[in-house]
Design a protein around this motif. Structure first.
Motif, PDB file in Angstrom:
ATOM      1  N   ARG A 157       0.824  -1.215   0.000  1.00  0.00           N
ATOM      2  CA  ARG A 157       0.000   0.000   0.000  1.00  0.00           C
ATOM      3  C   ARG A 157       0.858   1.265   0.000  1.00  0.00           C
ATOM      4  O   ARG A 157       0.512   2.258  -0.639  1.00  0.00           O
ATOM      5  CB  ARG A 157      -0.938  -0.009   1.202  1.00  0.00           C
ATOM      6  CG  ARG A 157      -2.033  -1.031   1.056  1.00  0.00           C
ATOM      7  CD  ARG A 157      -2.987  -0.987   2.198  1.00  0.00           C
ATOM      8  NE  ARG A 157      -4.058  -1.954   2.016  1.00  0.00           N
ATOM      9  CZ  ARG A 157      -4.924  -2.256   2.947  1.00  0.00           C
ATOM     10  NH1 ARG A 157      -4.855  -1.695   4.135  1.00  0.00           N
ATOM     11  NH2 ARG A 157      -5.867  -3.139   2.709  1.00  0.00           N
ATOM     12  N   GLN A 189       2.048   1.725  -3.453  1.00  0.00           N
ATOM     13  CA  GLN A 189       0.943   2.218  -4.281  1.00  0.00           C
ATOM     14  C   GLN A 189       0.788   3.731  -4.134  1.00  0.00           C
ATOM     15  O   GLN A 189       0.613   4.437  -5.118  1.00  0.00           O
ATOM     16  CB  GLN A 189      -0.378   1.555  -3.883  1.00  0.00           C
ATOM     17  CG  GLN A 189      -0.598   0.196  -4.443  1.00  0.00           C
ATOM     18  CD  GLN A 189      -1.938  -0.384  -4.000  1.00  0.00           C
ATOM     19  OE1 GLN A 189      -2.422  -0.100  -2.893  1.00  0.00           O
ATOM     20  NE2 GLN A 189      -2.524  -1.200  -4.852  1.00  0.00           N
ATOM     21  N   HIS A 219       3.418   1.074  -8.726  1.00  0.00           N
ATOM     22  CA  HIS A 219       2.421   0.013  -8.782  1.00  0.00           C
ATOM     23  C   HIS A 219       2.989  -1.370  -9.080  1.00  0.00           C
ATOM     24  O   HIS A 219       2.507  -2.363  -8.525  1.00  0.00           O
ATOM     25  CB  HIS A 219       1.316   0.382  -9.774  1.00  0.00           C
ATOM     26  CG  HIS A 219       0.623   1.650  -9.397  1.00  0.00           C
ATOM     27  ND1 HIS A 219      -0.221   1.744  -8.310  1.00  0.00           N
ATOM     28  CD2 HIS A 219       0.683   2.893  -9.935  1.00  0.00           C
ATOM     29  CE1 HIS A 219      -0.668   2.977  -8.189  1.00  0.00           C
ATOM     30  NE2 HIS A 219      -0.133   3.705  -9.165  1.00  0.00           N
TER      31      HIS A 219
END
Length: 118
Positions: free
Chosen positions: A87, A90, A95
């Motif tokens: 996370r 991200q 990504h």
């Protein structure tokens, strides 16, 4: 060395104080307490993971990533650290790197895709 409120008391008292700051959503305050605690007890996962979460929630993403990578390096099957690392990556728009850690976290949690045709 001057002692401040953030580093006053025993390790257990500072751990509790860090958790209280975190629970009160004072993530920067939690990080101040926990950073010194992690320096003292670097082998303990709990304080380091909460420090990483504090960094994450206070948008100190490179710091969160660094703490999470230490945890994952020491314990590659630490599910929650993998999830948080994914996370964190991200949120940094990394990504492809994030996907690797999120897949591992999912597998460690037992969340396997059901590819069988019934």
């Amino acid at each position: 060395m001057e002692t401040t409120y953030y580093d006053h008391g025993t390790a257990a008292e500072r751990w509790e104080r860090g958790r209280q700051f975190f629970d009160a959503q004072d993530y920067a305050g939690a990080a101040r307490v926990l950073a010194r605690l992690v320096e003292e007890v670097p082998e303990q996962t709990g304080p380091r993971l909460l420090l990483a979460r504090s960094y994450y929630h206070s948008a100190q993403l490179s710091r969160a990533e660094a703490e999470l990578r230490v945890i994952v390096e020491r314990d590659p099957v630490e599910h929650y650290a993998r999830l948080m690392l994914g996370r964190t990556l991200q949120r940094q728009a990394r990504h492809d790197e994030a996907e690797t850690h999120l897949r591992i976290a999912s597998a460690l949690a037992g969340d396997f895709a059901d590819d069988r045709d019934d």
